[in-house]
Design a protein around this motif. Structure first.
Motif, PDB file in Angstrom:
ATOM      1  N   ARG A 127      -4.571 -32.020  -8.557  1.00  0.00           N
ATOM      2  CA  ARG A 127      -5.602 -32.730  -7.819  1.00  0.00           C
ATOM      3  C   ARG A 127      -5.493 -34.239  -8.059  1.00  0.00           C
ATOM      4  O   ARG A 127      -5.338 -34.700  -9.187  1.00  0.00           O
ATOM      5  N   ASP A 128      -5.602 -35.005  -6.988  1.00  0.00           N
ATOM      6  CA  ASP A 128      -5.519 -36.459  -7.062  1.00  0.00           C
ATOM      7  C   ASP A 128      -6.895 -37.047  -7.363  1.00  0.00           C
ATOM      8  O   ASP A 128      -7.912 -36.342  -7.361  1.00  0.00           O
ATOM      9  N   ASP A 129      -6.937 -38.359  -7.579  1.00  0.00           N
ATOM     10  CA  ASP A 129      -8.199 -39.029  -7.883  1.00  0.00           C
ATOM     11  C   ASP A 129      -9.183 -38.984  -6.720  1.00  0.00           C
ATOM     12  O   ASP A 129     -10.381 -39.171  -6.909  1.00  0.00           O
ATOM     13  N   ASN A 130      -8.686 -38.760  -5.494  1.00  0.00           N
ATOM     14  CA  ASN A 130      -9.580 -38.692  -4.335  1.00  0.00           C
ATOM     15  C   ASN A 130     -10.210 -37.310  -4.162  1.00  0.00           C
ATOM     16  O   ASN A 130     -10.947 -37.067  -3.201  1.00  0.00           O
ATOM     17  N   GLY A 131      -9.926 -36.401  -5.101  1.00  0.00           N
ATOM     18  CA  GLY A 131     -10.523 -35.070  -5.060  1.00  0.00           C
ATOM     19  C   GLY A 131      -9.702 -34.035  -4.329  1.00  0.00           C
ATOM     20  O   GLY A 131     -10.003 -32.844  -4.388  1.00  0.00           O
ATOM     21  N   LEU A 132      -8.657 -34.462  -3.616  1.00  0.00           N
ATOM     22  CA  LEU A 132      -7.824 -33.525  -2.860  1.00  0.00           C
ATOM     23  C   LEU A 132      -6.671 -33.023  -3.716  1.00  0.00           C
ATOM     24  O   LEU A 132      -6.024 -33.799  -4.426  1.00  0.00           O
ATOM     25  N   SER A 133      -6.403 -31.730  -3.629  1.00  0.00           N
ATOM     26  CA  SER A 133      -5.198 -31.195  -4.256  1.00  0.00           C
ATOM     27  C   SER A 133      -4.022 -31.423  -3.313  1.00  0.00           C
ATOM     28  O   SER A 133      -4.195 -31.714  -2.122  1.00  0.00           O
ATOM     29  N   LYS A 134      -2.823 -31.266  -3.843  1.00  0.00           N
ATOM     30  CA  LYS A 134      -1.641 -31.363  -2.977  1.00  0.00           C
ATOM     31  C   LYS A 134      -1.697 -30.312  -1.877  1.00  0.00           C
ATOM     32  O   LYS A 134      -1.310 -30.573  -0.739  1.00  0.00           O
ATOM     33  N   LEU A 135      -2.200 -29.124  -2.209  1.00  0.00           N
ATOM     34  CA  LEU A 135      -2.293 -28.076  -1.203  1.00  0.00           C
ATOM     35  C   LEU A 135      -3.283 -28.448  -0.108  1.00  0.00           C
ATOM     36  O   LEU A 135      -3.040 -28.189   1.075  1.00  0.00           O
ATOM     37  N   ASP A 136      -4.416 -29.066  -0.482  1.00  0.00           N
ATOM     38  CA  ASP A 136      -5.378 -29.521   0.520  1.00  0.00           C
ATOM     39  C   ASP A 136      -4.713 -30.481   1.505  1.00  0.00           C
ATOM     40  O   ASP A 136      -4.873 -30.357   2.727  1.00  0.00           O
ATOM     41  N   TYR A 137      -3.996 -31.452   0.960  1.00  0.00           N
ATOM     42  CA  TYR A 137      -3.317 -32.439   1.800  1.00  0.00           C
ATOM     43  C   TYR A 137      -2.240 -31.768   2.647  1.00  0.00           C
ATOM     44  O   TYR A 137      -2.100 -32.064   3.837  1.00  0.00           O
ATOM     45  N   ALA A 138      -1.491 -30.865   2.027  1.00  0.00           N
ATOM     46  CA  ALA A 138      -0.405 -30.193   2.742  1.00  0.00           C
ATOM     47  C   ALA A 138      -0.943 -29.360   3.895  1.00  0.00           C
ATOM     48  O   ALA A 138      -0.328 -29.299   4.971  1.00  0.00           O
ATOM     49  N   ARG A 139      -2.087 -28.686   3.694  1.00  0.00           N
ATOM     50  CA  ARG A 139      -2.697 -27.920   4.791  1.00  0.00           C
ATOM     51  C   ARG A 139      -2.997 -28.833   5.982  1.00  0.00           C
ATOM     52  O   ARG A 139      -2.687 -28.493   7.132  1.00  0.00           O
ATOM     53  N   LEU A 140      -3.633 -29.969   5.702  1.00  0.00           N
ATOM     54  CA  LEU A 140      -3.947 -30.918   6.771  1.00  0.00           C
ATOM     55  C   LEU A 140      -2.685 -31.384   7.483  1.00  0.00           C
ATOM     56  O   LEU A 140      -2.627 -31.435   8.717  1.00  0.00           O
ATOM     57  N   LEU A 141      -1.670 -31.713   6.689  1.00  0.00           N
ATOM     58  CA  LEU A 141      -0.430 -32.247   7.251  1.00  0.00           C
ATOM     59  C   LEU A 141       0.287 -31.204   8.102  1.00  0.00           C
ATOM     60  O   LEU A 141       0.692 -31.493   9.245  1.00  0.00           O
ATOM     61  N   VAL A 142       0.449 -30.000   7.584  1.00  0.00           N
ATOM     62  CA  VAL A 142       1.160 -28.958   8.324  1.00  0.00           C
ATOM     63  C   VAL A 142       0.389 -28.593   9.591  1.00  0.00           C
ATOM     64  O   VAL A 142       0.983 -28.380  10.659  1.00  0.00           O
ATOM     65  N   ALA A 143      -0.939 -28.535   9.501  1.00  0.00           N
ATOM     66  CA  ALA A 143      -1.750 -28.226  10.680  1.00  0.00           C
ATOM     67  C   ALA A 143      -1.592 -29.310  11.743  1.00  0.00           C
ATOM     68  O   ALA A 143      -1.471 -29.009  12.938  1.00  0.00           O
ATOM     69  N   ALA A 144      -1.582 -30.570  11.324  1.00  0.00           N
ATOM     70  CA  ALA A 144      -1.412 -31.669  12.272  1.00  0.00           C
ATOM     71  C   ALA A 144      -0.032 -31.642  12.912  1.00  0.00           C
ATOM     72  O   ALA A 144       0.111 -31.885  14.119  1.00  0.00           O
TER      73      ALA A 144
END
Length: 290
Positions: free
Chosen positions: A92-109
């Motif tokens: 989890r990063d300092d912004n509260g998002l895990s890498k998986l959270d970010y990756a979900r957004l990215l792959v969905a986009a």
């Protein structure tokens, strides 16, 4: 571009993907909206489920029939999205998002963007319990399938072994493979998989996901680090080790990038604190060359 935190705060992956992709496309030159490097090829009759935005309304007004404009790229490109769902993606990063959270957004986009370009899109979620694989399709129901797979994906264990990954390279199918991973591996499992996919499927776009707190080592004072995949722990003073950490990290990143490009991958490092626009731009650029 909306920040990843704001997109995640929507708690609605389909909406977040649309907002990210449409926001990116809105900032591009109008001629790019229908696909970078795409040239008009032919018309074909409208079929239920086709994207209404691709209808030629002027032709419909003249002929009283509905036709879609197609291009060479539209009819030939397959996009295969790979998501690393090993436990290290729970970082989890300092912004509260895990890498998986970010990756979900990215792959969905990226899936939304590829679908808008008329591509057949598939998804494979990589985790040790087995592959969750959705074969590439270009129909209207594919996006909901992809979103559901992404929403229910959980990061666990280590990266899958060669036996688990074997079905991905068993058949030769021309595709643009897009892999989103933090590239933490034990025995070059990710590198070996992408090398085989490069040989059997063609182009590979490797999006290397790193958290901002990893890249800049924002930790302070005594810290206990835990390997999310092995459970091993390491205690250290972050202030004393910062210079050594960053030196070793930069060496690893440099070596990783060199090896990826030597294998013919299109490699790009991403930061979980950054908007998704760079990754989408690289995807469209790579897509135009495929």
């Amino acid at each position: 571009m909306l920040s990843p935190e704001l997109l995640y705060a929507l708690r609605n992956l389909p909406l977040a993907a649309k907002q990210a992709a449409e926001g990116f496309l809105h900032g591009q030159h109008a001629s790019r909206r229908h696909g970078v490097g795409m040239e008009f090829s032919q018309y074909r009759p409208y079929q239920p489920g086709d994207d209404l935005r691709r209808l030629d309304w002027r032709l419909a007004a003249r002929s009283d029939r509905y036709y879609l404009r197609e291009s060479e790229v539209d009819t030939s490109l397959t996009v295969h999205l790979l998501l690393d769902a090993s436990a290290s993606m729970n970082h989890r990063d300092d912004n509260g998002l895990s890498k998986l959270d970010y990756a979900r957004l990215l792959v969905a986009a990226l899936a939304y963007l590829a679908t808008q370009q008329g591509d057949a899109v598939g998804l494979t979620v990589l985790h040790p319990a087995g592959l969750r694989h959705l074969p590439p399709r270009a129909d209207a129901r594919q996006l909901p399938r992809l979103y559901h797979a992404l929403e229910t994906a959980e990061a666990t264990g280590t990266f899958p072994d060669a036996g688990t990954l074997a079905p991905l390279t068993a058949r030769r199918q021309r595709a643009l493979t897009v892999c989103v991973s933090d590239l933490y591996e034990e025995n070059s499992e990710i590198e070996n998989l992408l090398t085989r996919l490069r040989a059997t499927s063609g182009d590979v776009l490797l999006l290397h996901l790193m958290a901002k707190n990893e890249l800049h080592f924002t930790f302070r004072g005594p810290v206990t680090f835990e390997d999310l995949e092995t459970g091993q722990r390491l205690q250290l003073d972050a202030d004393q080790q910062r210079a050594s950490w960053q030196e070793q990290l930069q060496a690893w990143l440099s070596t990783t990038a060199q090896q990826a490009r030597r294998h013919g991958f299109d490699y790009h490092q991403l930061n979980t604190a950054d908007p998704l626009d760079r990754a989408m731009r690289e995807f469209l650029r790579r897509r135009a060359l495929s």
